[in-house]
Design a protein around this motif. Structure first.
Motif, PDB file in Angstrom:
ATOM      1  N   TYR A   1       0.806  -1.212   0.000  1.00 49.03           N
ATOM      2  CA  TYR A   1       0.000   0.000   0.000  1.00 49.03           C
ATOM      3  C   TYR A   1       0.844   1.269   0.000  1.00 49.03           C
ATOM      4  CZ  TYR A   1      -3.898  -3.018   1.480  1.00 49.03           C
ATOM      5  OH  TYR A   1      -4.860  -3.993   1.551  1.00 49.03           O
ATOM      6  N   GLN A   2       0.431   2.245  -0.800  1.00 47.45           N
ATOM      7  CA  GLN A   2       0.877   3.617  -0.624  1.00 47.45           C
ATOM      8  C   GLN A   2      -0.313   4.361  -0.027  1.00 47.45           C
ATOM      9  OE1 GLN A   2       1.527   6.240  -4.045  1.00 47.45           O
ATOM     10  NE2 GLN A   2       3.230   7.227  -2.964  1.00 47.45           N
ATOM     11  N   LYS A   3      -0.217   4.659   1.249  1.00 44.04           N
ATOM     12  CA  LYS A   3      -1.336   5.239   1.981  1.00 44.04           C
ATOM     13  C   LYS A   3      -1.481   6.726   1.649  1.00 44.04           C
ATOM     14  CE  LYS A   3      -1.015   1.874   5.730  1.00 44.04           C
ATOM     15  NZ  LYS A   3      -0.041   1.013   5.045  1.00 44.04           N
TER      16      LYS A   3
ATOM     17  N   ALA B   1      -3.406   1.703 -13.618  1.00 44.52           N
ATOM     18  CA  ALA B   1      -4.855   1.648 -13.846  1.00 44.52           C
ATOM     19  C   ALA B   1      -5.518   2.054 -12.536  1.00 44.52           C
ATOM     20  CB  ALA B   1      -5.304   0.248 -14.252  1.00 44.52           C
ATOM     21  N   HIS B   2      -6.649   2.733 -12.601  1.00 47.18           N
ATOM     22  CA  HIS B   2      -7.330   3.087 -11.346  1.00 47.18           C
ATOM     23  C   HIS B   2      -8.309   1.993 -10.970  1.00 47.18           C
ATOM     24  CE1 HIS B   2     -11.401   4.560 -12.729  1.00 47.18           C
ATOM     25  NE2 HIS B   2     -10.772   4.837 -13.858  1.00 47.18           N
ATOM     26  N   TYR B   3      -8.321   1.667  -9.682  1.00 52.10           N
ATOM     27  CA  TYR B   3      -9.206   0.595  -9.222  1.00 52.10           C
ATOM     28  C   TYR B   3     -10.405   1.113  -8.449  1.00 52.10           C
ATOM     29  CZ  TYR B   3      -7.232   0.504  -4.392  1.00 52.10           C
ATOM     30  OH  TYR B   3      -6.848   0.800  -3.100  1.00 52.10           O
TER      31      TYR B   3
ATOM     32  N   VAL C   1      -4.118   2.821  -8.882  1.00 51.58           N
ATOM     33  CA  VAL C   1      -4.296   4.091  -8.185  1.00 51.58           C
ATOM     34  C   VAL C   1      -5.752   4.289  -7.742  1.00 51.58           C
ATOM     35  CG1 VAL C   1      -2.322   5.265  -9.207  1.00 51.58           C
ATOM     36  CG2 VAL C   1      -4.528   5.297 -10.400  1.00 51.58           C
ATOM     37  N   THR C   2      -5.891   5.047  -6.687  1.00 50.00           N
ATOM     38  CA  THR C   2      -7.203   5.368  -6.130  1.00 50.00           C
ATOM     39  C   THR C   2      -7.596   6.791  -6.524  1.00 50.00           C
ATOM     40  OG1 THR C   2      -8.517   5.354  -4.084  1.00 50.00           O
ATOM     41  CG2 THR C   2      -6.288   6.247  -3.930  1.00 50.00           C
ATOM     42  N   GLY C   3      -8.839   7.139  -6.257  1.00 44.37           N
ATOM     43  CA  GLY C   3      -9.286   8.519  -6.370  1.00 44.37           C
ATOM     44  C   GLY C   3      -9.328   9.110  -7.763  1.00 44.37           C
ATOM     45  N   GLU C   4      -9.261   8.282  -8.793  1.00 48.50           N
ATOM     46  CA  GLU C   4      -9.286   8.822 -10.151  1.00 48.50           C
ATOM     47  C   GLU C   4     -10.601   9.523 -10.433  1.00 48.50           C
ATOM     48  OE1 GLU C   4      -9.959   8.739 -14.599  1.00 48.50           O
ATOM     49  OE2 GLU C   4     -11.186   7.949 -12.961  1.00 48.50           O
ATOM     50  N   GLU C   5     -11.688   8.936  -9.980  1.00 52.82           N
ATOM     51  CA  GLU C   5     -13.002   9.475 -10.283  1.00 52.82           C
ATOM     52  C   GLU C   5     -13.254  10.830  -9.612  1.00 52.82           C
ATOM     53  OE1 GLU C   5     -14.712   8.270 -12.537  1.00 52.82           O
ATOM     54  OE2 GLU C   5     -14.465   6.103 -12.659  1.00 52.82           O
ATOM     55  N   HIS C   6     -12.444  11.162  -8.633  1.00 51.75           N
ATOM     56  CA  HIS C   6     -12.597  12.431  -7.919  1.00 51.75           C
ATOM     57  C   HIS C   6     -11.561  13.473  -8.333  1.00 51.75           C
ATOM     58  CE1 HIS C   6     -15.738  11.074  -5.127  1.00 51.75           C
ATOM     59  NE2 HIS C   6     -15.139   9.898  -5.193  1.00 51.75           N
ATOM     60  N   GLY C   7     -10.764  13.160  -9.361  1.00 52.87           N
ATOM     61  CA  GLY C   7      -9.793  14.154  -9.822  1.00 52.87           C
ATOM     62  C   GLY C   7      -8.368  13.639  -9.929  1.00 52.87           C
ATOM     63  N   LEU C   8      -8.200  12.375 -10.296  1.00 52.67           N
ATOM     64  CA  LEU C   8      -6.857  11.789 -10.502  1.00 52.67           C
ATOM     65  C   LEU C   8      -6.007  11.880  -9.235  1.00 52.67           C
ATOM     66  CD1 LEU C   8      -5.963  13.312 -14.034  1.00 52.67           C
ATOM     67  CD2 LEU C   8      -7.536  11.436 -13.491  1.00 52.67           C
ATOM     68  N   HIS C   9      -6.630  11.730  -8.083  1.00 48.90           N
ATOM     69  CA  HIS C   9      -5.922  11.987  -6.825  1.00 48.90           C
ATOM     70  C   HIS C   9      -4.791  10.989  -6.552  1.00 48.90           C
ATOM     71  CE1 HIS C   9      -8.636  15.130  -5.958  1.00 48.90           C
ATOM     72  NE2 HIS C   9      -9.625  14.413  -5.438  1.00 48.90           N
TER      73      HIS C   9
ATOM     74  N   ASN D   1      -3.179   3.716  -2.740  1.00 49.36           N
ATOM     75  CA  ASN D   1      -2.745   3.091  -3.979  1.00 49.36           C
ATOM     76  C   ASN D   1      -2.242   1.703  -3.640  1.00 49.36           C
ATOM     77  OD1 ASN D   1      -3.239   5.445  -5.485  1.00 49.36           O
ATOM     78  ND2 ASN D   1      -1.150   6.198  -5.231  1.00 49.36           N
ATOM     79  N   VAL D   2      -2.406   0.778  -4.555  1.00 50.47           N
ATOM     80  CA  VAL D   2      -1.864  -0.577  -4.390  1.00 50.47           C
ATOM     81  C   VAL D   2      -0.765  -0.750  -5.420  1.00 50.47           C
ATOM     82  CG1 VAL D   2      -2.364  -3.044  -4.621  1.00 50.47           C
ATOM     83  CG2 VAL D   2      -4.014  -1.537  -3.485  1.00 50.47           C
ATOM     84  N   TRP D   3       0.400  -1.233  -4.970  1.00 45.65           N
ATOM     85  CA  TRP D   3       1.506  -1.393  -5.898  1.00 45.65           C
ATOM     86  C   TRP D   3       2.174  -2.764  -5.773  1.00 45.65           C
ATOM     87  CZ3 TRP D   3       4.369   3.523  -3.762  1.00 45.65           C
ATOM     88  CH2 TRP D   3       4.700   3.355  -2.416  1.00 45.65           C
ATOM     89  N   ALA D   4       2.695  -3.229  -6.875  1.00 45.84           N
ATOM     90  CA  ALA D   4       3.480  -4.467  -6.927  1.00 45.84           C
ATOM     91  C   ALA D   4       4.656  -4.210  -7.864  1.00 45.84           C
ATOM     92  CB  ALA D   4       2.631  -5.633  -7.405  1.00 45.84           C
TER      93      ALA D   4
END
Length: 337
Positions: A89-91, A129-131, A181-189, A110-113
């Motif tokens: 995780y990238q918190k 890719a945003h999840y 990545v997270t938060g894409e739907e709210h502005g590519l966060h 964010n989740v990374w591997a």
């Protein structure tokens, strides 16, 4: 639409042989590319885009459950979290997610591997890719199968293909960061957070391949799903643009549609997905996209409507682009502003 004639393609291929010492002439990726299958993508997507994930709203319990599923798949394939990180995780704190406009988003991740390169480990290719998706509205779950469950599961299959190659003695020469990545739907966060807090220096990041919606077709391609929109490949690097063209010609033979790559495109898709936070920092980036459709941002964007043959072929295209970037002798040159 940008069209490439057979003569033009022949010239590109000839020139590339003279100017690019690419991995295509060394280790053949077809065997590994073909480990990406419609069946496995479907299995993953029916889980990632299930009602159990509650629409994967940023920071929600459903999104966190989806993140756990992604991590479990990486663990099953013996793919670890990145060097320098303490876990997968990238918190991202809520304060960051709500700084530009307060939407009361909770903390997210964010989740990374990561697969480390064998020869140039300090040069890093990012595949993103945003999840996240938009959650539930008025009691209906928005599953986000295409947006962006399709890109999310493509990353899993691409990572597995690279890991199979590595176990066969053909691991990537450069390191690869698989970034959900997270938060894409709210502005590519999520991608903005990574670009501002990169685990690996952006100066050492050779390219971002961003995959956002590759499981459906749009009205402009009603007759065939054998296409993908290519956005941004030539904006910063002629090398990256040529790599995409040649990889497709040799391995996937999709119709590459450049309609939305036009800087005058009124939709501004180039600025609307996560690659943009890399591109604006000078990292060559390419965005693969199937265009919008009637179920875009509706509860009807469900896994039963995905065209899994198209999803698989586009994921394979992303893989062979990544294969070339990870293994060629030189990183793509930034030759444009």
């Amino acid at each position: 639409m940008k069209k490439i004639s057979l003569l033009s393609l022949s010239v590109i291929l000839t020139l590339s042989c003279a100017s690019q010492k690419s991995s295509f002439a060394q280790v053949e990726p077809t065997k590994y590319m073909n480990t990406i299958t419609a069946e496995e993508l479907k299995t993953h997507l029916y889980i990632v885009a299930s009602d159990e994930m509650e629409g994967r709203e940023t920071g929600s319990a459903g999104q966190k459950k989806a993140g756990v599923y992604l991590i479990d798949q990486y663990k099953k394939n013996d793919i670890s979290f990145p060097t320098g990180a303490s876990d997968f995780y990238q918190k991202i704190p809520a304060a960051f997610l709500n700084a530009k406009r307060n939407e009361n988003l909770p903390d997210s991740e964010n989740v990374w591997a990561y697969i480390e390169g064998s020869e140039k480990p300090n040069e890093v290719l990012v595949i993103s890719a945003h999840y996240d998706h938009v959650g539930a509205k008025n009691g209906e779950i928005y599953n986000g199968a295409d947006d962006d469950g399709s890109g999310t599961v493509a990353l899993l299959e691409i990572a597995q293909a690279f890991q199979i190659a590595k176990k066969a003695g053909h691991g990537p020469k450069r390191s690869i960061l698989f970034l959900h990545v997270t938060g894409e739907e709210h502005g590519l966060h999520g991608s903005r957070y990574y670009s501002e807090n990169p685990l690996f220096p952006l100066a050492s990041t050779i390219t971002d391949i961003n995959i956002d919606m590759i499981g459906r077709r749009d009205e402009a391609h009603a007759a065939s799903n054998n296409y993908v929109y290519v956005i941004g490949a030539n904006r910063l690097s002629s090398d990256l643009d040529n790599i995409c063209t040649i990889a497709n010609a040799k391995y996937t033979q999709l119709n590459l549609d450049y309609k939305y790559n036009d800087p005058k495109d009124p939709n501004h898709f180039y600025e609307r997905s996560d690659h943009y936070n890399f591109a604006k920092n000078g990292v060559p980036s390419v965005f693969l996209f199937n265009g919008v459709h009637a179920d875009y941002h509706k509860p009807t964007d469900s896994p039963d409507k995905i065209e899994y043959d198209a999803l698989a072929k586009r994921a394979k295209f992303a893989f062979v682009i990544a294969w070339e970037l990870a293994n060629r002798s030189e990183r793509p040159i930034v030759d444009k502003k």
